[in-house]
Every structure is written in structure tokens, then in C-alpha cells.
Write a protein that holds these residues in place. Structure first.
Motif, short mmCIF file in Angstrom:
data_model
loop_
_atom_site.label_atom_id
_atom_site.label_comp_id
_atom_site.label_asym_id
_atom_site.label_seq_id
_atom_site.Cartn_x
_atom_site.Cartn_y
_atom_site.Cartn_z
N GLN A 53 0.83 -1.21 0.00
CA GLN A 53 0.00 0.00 0.00
C GLN A 53 0.86 1.26 0.00
O GLN A 53 0.54 2.24 -0.69
CB GLN A 53 -0.93 -0.01 1.21
N LEU A 54 1.95 1.25 0.76
CA LEU A 54 2.87 2.40 0.75
C LEU A 54 3.44 2.62 -0.64
O LEU A 54 3.49 3.76 -1.13
CB LEU A 54 4.00 2.17 1.76
N GLN A 55 3.87 1.54 -1.29
CA GLN A 55 4.41 1.66 -2.64
C GLN A 55 3.36 2.21 -3.60
O GLN A 55 3.66 3.09 -4.43
CB GLN A 55 4.88 0.29 -3.13
N GLU A 56 2.14 1.74 -3.49
CA GLU A 56 1.06 2.22 -4.36
C GLU A 56 0.78 3.70 -4.11
O GLU A 56 0.56 4.46 -5.07
CB GLU A 56 -0.21 1.40 -4.12
N ARG A 57 0.79 4.12 -2.85
CA ARG A 57 0.52 5.54 -2.54
C ARG A 57 1.62 6.44 -3.09
O ARG A 57 1.35 7.52 -3.60
CB ARG A 57 0.39 5.74 -1.03
N ILE A 58 2.85 5.99 -2.98
CA ILE A 58 3.96 6.78 -3.52
C ILE A 58 3.86 6.85 -5.05
O ILE A 58 4.02 7.92 -5.65
CB ILE A 58 5.32 6.19 -3.09
N ASN A 59 3.59 5.70 -5.67
CA ASN A 59 3.50 5.65 -7.14
C ASN A 59 2.36 6.51 -7.67
O ASN A 59 2.46 7.09 -8.76
CB ASN A 59 3.31 4.21 -7.61
N SER A 60 1.24 6.58 -6.91
CA SER A 60 0.11 7.39 -7.36
C SER A 60 0.24 8.84 -6.93
O SER A 60 -0.70 9.63 -7.09
CB SER A 60 -1.21 6.81 -6.80
N MET A 61 1.39 9.20 -6.36
CA MET A 61 1.70 10.58 -5.96
C MET A 61 0.65 11.13 -4.99
O MET A 61 0.09 12.21 -5.18
CB MET A 61 1.84 11.46 -7.20
N LEU A 62 0.40 10.36 -3.95
CA LEU A 62 -0.62 10.74 -2.98
C LEU A 62 -0.35 12.11 -2.37
O LEU A 62 -1.26 12.93 -2.25
CB LEU A 62 -0.71 9.68 -1.88
N PHE A 63 0.89 12.37 -1.99
CA PHE A 63 1.20 13.66 -1.36
C PHE A 63 0.83 14.80 -2.30
O PHE A 63 0.17 15.77 -1.89
CB PHE A 63 2.68 13.74 -0.99
N GLU A 64 1.27 14.71 -3.54
CA GLU A 64 1.01 15.79 -4.50
C GLU A 64 -0.48 15.94 -4.80
O GLU A 64 -0.93 17.02 -5.18
CB GLU A 64 1.77 15.54 -5.80
N ARG A 65 -1.25 14.85 -4.63
CA ARG A 65 -2.69 14.90 -4.88
C ARG A 65 -3.48 15.41 -3.67
O ARG A 65 -4.66 15.70 -3.79
CB ARG A 65 -3.22 13.52 -5.28
N THR A 66 -2.84 15.45 -2.52
CA THR A 66 -3.53 15.85 -1.30
C THR A 66 -3.54 17.37 -1.16
O THR A 66 -2.57 18.04 -1.53
CB THR A 66 -2.86 15.21 -0.07
N ALA A 67 -4.64 17.91 -0.63
CA ALA A 67 -4.81 19.37 -0.55
C ALA A 67 -3.67 20.04 0.22
O ALA A 67 -3.31 21.19 -0.08
CB ALA A 67 -6.15 19.69 0.10
N ILE A 68 -3.09 19.33 1.18
CA ILE A 68 -2.03 19.94 2.00
C ILE A 68 -0.82 20.34 1.17
O ILE A 68 -0.09 21.28 1.53
CB ILE A 68 -1.61 18.98 3.14
N SER A 69 -0.57 19.65 0.06
CA SER A 69 0.61 19.94 -0.75
C SER A 69 0.55 21.33 -1.38
O SER A 69 1.56 21.88 -1.79
CB SER A 69 0.78 18.89 -1.86
N ARG A 70 -0.65 21.91 -1.46
CA ARG A 70 -0.83 23.26 -2.02
C ARG A 70 -0.63 24.35 -0.98
O ARG A 70 -0.70 25.54 -1.30
CB ARG A 70 -2.22 23.41 -2.62
N LYS A 71 -0.40 23.94 0.27
CA LYS A 71 -0.29 24.91 1.36
C LYS A 71 1.16 25.31 1.60
O LYS A 71 2.10 24.65 1.15
CB LYS A 71 -0.87 24.29 2.65
N PRO A 72 1.37 26.40 2.36
CA PRO A 72 2.74 26.80 2.71
C PRO A 72 3.42 25.74 3.57
O PRO A 72 2.74 24.96 4.26
CB PRO A 72 2.55 28.09 3.52
N GLU A 73 4.73 25.70 3.54
CA GLU A 73 5.47 24.69 4.31
C GLU A 73 5.15 24.78 5.80
O GLU A 73 5.08 23.75 6.49
CB GLU A 73 6.98 24.86 4.09
N GLU A 74 4.96 25.99 6.29
CA GLU A 74 4.65 26.17 7.71
C GLU A 74 3.34 25.46 8.07
O GLU A 74 3.23 24.82 9.12
CB GLU A 74 4.54 27.66 8.03
N THR A 75 2.34 25.56 7.19
CA THR A 75 1.06 24.90 7.42
C THR A 75 1.20 23.39 7.37
O THR A 75 0.62 22.67 8.18
CB THR A 75 0.02 25.37 6.37
N ILE A 76 1.98 22.91 6.39
CA ILE A 76 2.20 21.46 6.28
C ILE A 76 2.86 20.94 7.55
O ILE A 76 2.42 19.92 8.11
CB ILE A 76 3.07 21.15 5.04
#
Length: 357
Positions: free
Chosen positions: A149-172
Motif C-alpha cells: 500500500q505504501l508503494q502504491e501511494r507513492i506511485n500514485s503521488m498521494l502527497f502531491e494529490r492531497t490538498a495539503i501539498s498546495r499549502k505553505p510549508e509552515e502549514t504542512i
């Protein structure tokens, strides 16, 4: 003993039933002990790998012999393989070195290996961005991901698809720290864009009902894509307002967020009138279905396409509404990566200058 007791038949114990109850109890003890032993063994092995990597880094690569590092690792690998057999190849030593470089403190490694196997860590240490790596660590712990599941999440770019990735680093950093320390998860750590629905068995041409039916046929996979804590409640939930009937396509509850989540499915691009429709659903849910200890309901509008400027001008986030695309066919990793990077860059460019610093 009185006459009645002497004459009463003796109750024969049910041997099979007693044995089965004992079996269940003892099996739980054995399984728990085996699990503790597995965790302890994993911890010892992982800490050994860290120590090997730390020795290589400290004693060789950071010293005057750094220029000979590659040759030394090759020679060291041969010696260890001769002494201990398979498992100490050059590639393994480089994994050990990477582990020590990624996590300089052995206490961090000790904490991680209580919840992650060495196979998990081998994936995590090759994520270069520290914030992205922390995201996968914290969400992986929350959702108890397997290695696959971890490999699948990384391959599907879960972080980049999650709303938090659009936020400032401080918010993340703040949201991840809240999750790490207080087990409090923000909606931005769960909401995604786009949602990958490539598991749906659906033809090229379909109606909204076909999409809804396909989701319900694969509800377990859909729940996994939604993320931690989602429970399905209803489809086509009927609500009545002023004798008019309205229907929420899909209704969920998220126990992590303590919120009802309404999902509206749309085949085409986002249209501005979808906002008022979803706001009506959310206000009805808040008035009639929300419990006293719950947060305000959230809405997700899943569309085949988005019109970003309309979404920005409508300030949907202030209404608790998240608009996202869905993909029934997974694009190439290069295309998805380019699309997501463009979305992240665009979102961060729109942040106030004070938040970008």
C-alpha cells in the motif's frame, strides 16, 4: 447432601466447548507474543542496519578516505558476504548508508521501526523531500499501510494529490505535527485532487448513475482512495425542503474528522451553480443530521474537469466545499507528475506573500 441433591442428575461438562474457549484465549496469547517478538526482531535488525550505515558514513565517507568510498563499500560487502552469507551485498550496504543519512538520530529509527518494517523504511528513505517523507510516515501510521500500500501511494503521488501539498510549508509542518503529537488530522491531509478511480469497471461512455453504481460495486477500494476514517452511510439520500425533494449522491462519515461528508458526482466540468446546491445539502445536514459533538459537514464535488478561476472566485473552501477531478484511467506517471506539479506551483503562487515566506 440432602435427598434431592443425591437424586438430581449430575451435569456433564461440555468438554468440546471448554476446550474451544481455552483455544481462543490461548491463541490470542500466542498471536500477541508472536507479534511482540516480530516487532522486537524488526527493531533490532533495523537498528543494526542503521549502525552499519552510520559506521560507513562516519568512519569512511566523511573522512579522508571519502574518495575511495565506493571501492571500500565493494570490498566491505565481499568480506561481510564471506562471513555471513547473503544479505550483505553492495546494494544492501547502500541502503544502510541511506538510512543513516536520512535519519541521523537512532532514536528516530527506533520509534519508526515499532510501526514500520525494514521494507517500509527502504521505500521511505528514498523520498528526497523531508516534508513529503513525513507526510507518508504519518499517514502510513494512521492508516496502517502494508508495504504494498505504501508503494502504491507513492506511485500514485498521494502527497502531491492531497490538498495539503498546495499549502505553505509552515502549514504542512503544523498539520503533520498536530497529527503526530495530538492525533488530530486536518481535512487538508485527507482531501485529494485528483481522485484516482482507475479500479472502476466502467465503459468509456457512462451516466452519473453508472459512475455511482460502479463506485458502490467497488466501495472498499473507493473508501481506501478517500483515506482514513471514512464510513459509507447512504446513496441518493433524500432530503426534503419546503416540500421539494433533493438527493445527495453519496453520504459518508469520517470518524477521524468527526464530520459528515457529502459527495456529489458530476460528469462534466465544474459549474458555478454546483456551489449553491452543495451548500444547501451541507446546511440541511448541519441542521438535521449533525450531532452535538461533531464538526460541520464537508462537501466534495467530484467532476470530470475543473475551472480553476471560477473555483477561486467562489471561495469554496470557506463553505467547507472541496472540488476535485476524478480520473477513471490512470495517466502515465510523467503526465500525472507534470499536472500535479503545475497545480501545486499555481496554488502556492496564489498564496499571500506573507504565507509564502
Amino acid at each position: 447432601m440432602n435427598e434431592a441433591e443425591r437424586n438430581s442428575p449430575q451435569t456433564t461438562p461440555n468438554i468440546q466447548e471448554i476446550a474451544f474457549v481455552l483455544f481462543i484465549e490461548i491463541r490470542q496469547l500466542i498471536d500477541a507474543a508472536k507479534q511482540r517478538a516480530a516487532v522486537a526482531i524488526n527493531s533490532e535488525i533495523t537498528l543494526l542496519y542503521w549502525q552499519v550505515g552510520e559506521h560507513i558514513q562516519t568512519e569512511i565517507l566523511q573522512g579522508q578516505r571519502a574518495q575511495y568510498g565506493k571501492q571500500i563499500i565493494v570490498s566491505l560487502s565481499k568480506l561481510l558476504t564471506q562471513a555471513y552469507g547473503k544479505g550483505w551485498g553492495e546494494k544492501q550496504l547502500r541502503h544502510c548508508l541511506r538510512l543513516a543519512q536520512t535519519f541521523p538520530n537512532d532514536q528516530i529509527v527506533y520509534t519508526l521501526c515499532r510501526q514500520f518494517s525494514w521494507s517500509h523504511l527502504r521505500l521511505l528513505i528514498y523520498i528526497d523531500d523531508p516534508l513529503k517523507r513525513e507526510f507518508y510516515i504519518e499517514i502510513g501510521k494512521l492508516e496502517n499501510w502494508s508495504v504494498r500500500q505504501l508503494q502504491e501511494r507513492i506511485n500514485s503521488m498521494l502527497f502531491e494529490r492531497t490538498a495539503i501539498s498546495r499549502k505553505p510549508e509552515e502549514t504542512i509542518n503544523h498539520d503533520l505535527e498536530q497529527l503526530r503529537q495530538n492525533k488530530q488530522i486536518s481535512p487538508d491531509l485527507l482531501l485529494k485532487d485528483p481522485y484516482i478511480l482507475d479500479f472502476l469497471d466502467i465503459s468509456d461512455r457512462y451516466h452519473e448513475k453508472d459512475l455511482e453504481d460502479a463506485i458502490l460495486r467497488d466501495i472498499e477500494k473507493f473508501l481506501l482512495e478517500l483515506g482514513a476514517g471514512f464510513t459509507f452511510i447512504a446513496r441518493q439520500k433524500r432530503i426534503q425542503i419546503d416540500n421539494d425533494d433533493f438527493y445527495i449522491d453519496l453520504l459518508f462519515y469520517n470518524r477521524k474528522l468527526k464530520r459528515l461528508v457529502a459527495i456529489d458526482l458530476k460528469l462534466g466540468n465544474f459549474r458555478h451553480e454546483y456551489k449553491s446546491q452543495m451548500e444547501l445539502y451541507l446546511r440541511w445536514l448541519a441542521k438535521y443530521d449533525q450531532e452535538s459533538d461533531e464538526q460541520s459537514p464537508l462537501g466534495i464535488i467530484l467532476c470530470a474537469g475543473k475551472k480553476q478561476e471560477q473555483i477561486e472566485l467562489l471561495e469554496l473552501d470557506k463553505s467547507g466545499i472541496h472540488v476535485a477531478e476524478y480520473l477513471t484511467v490512470l495517466p502515465s506517471k510523467e503526465l500525472l507528475q507534470a499536472k500535479l506539479q503545475q497545480a501545486i506551483t499555481s496554488a502556492r503562487r496564489r498564496l499571500p506573500s506573507s504565507e509564502q515566506d
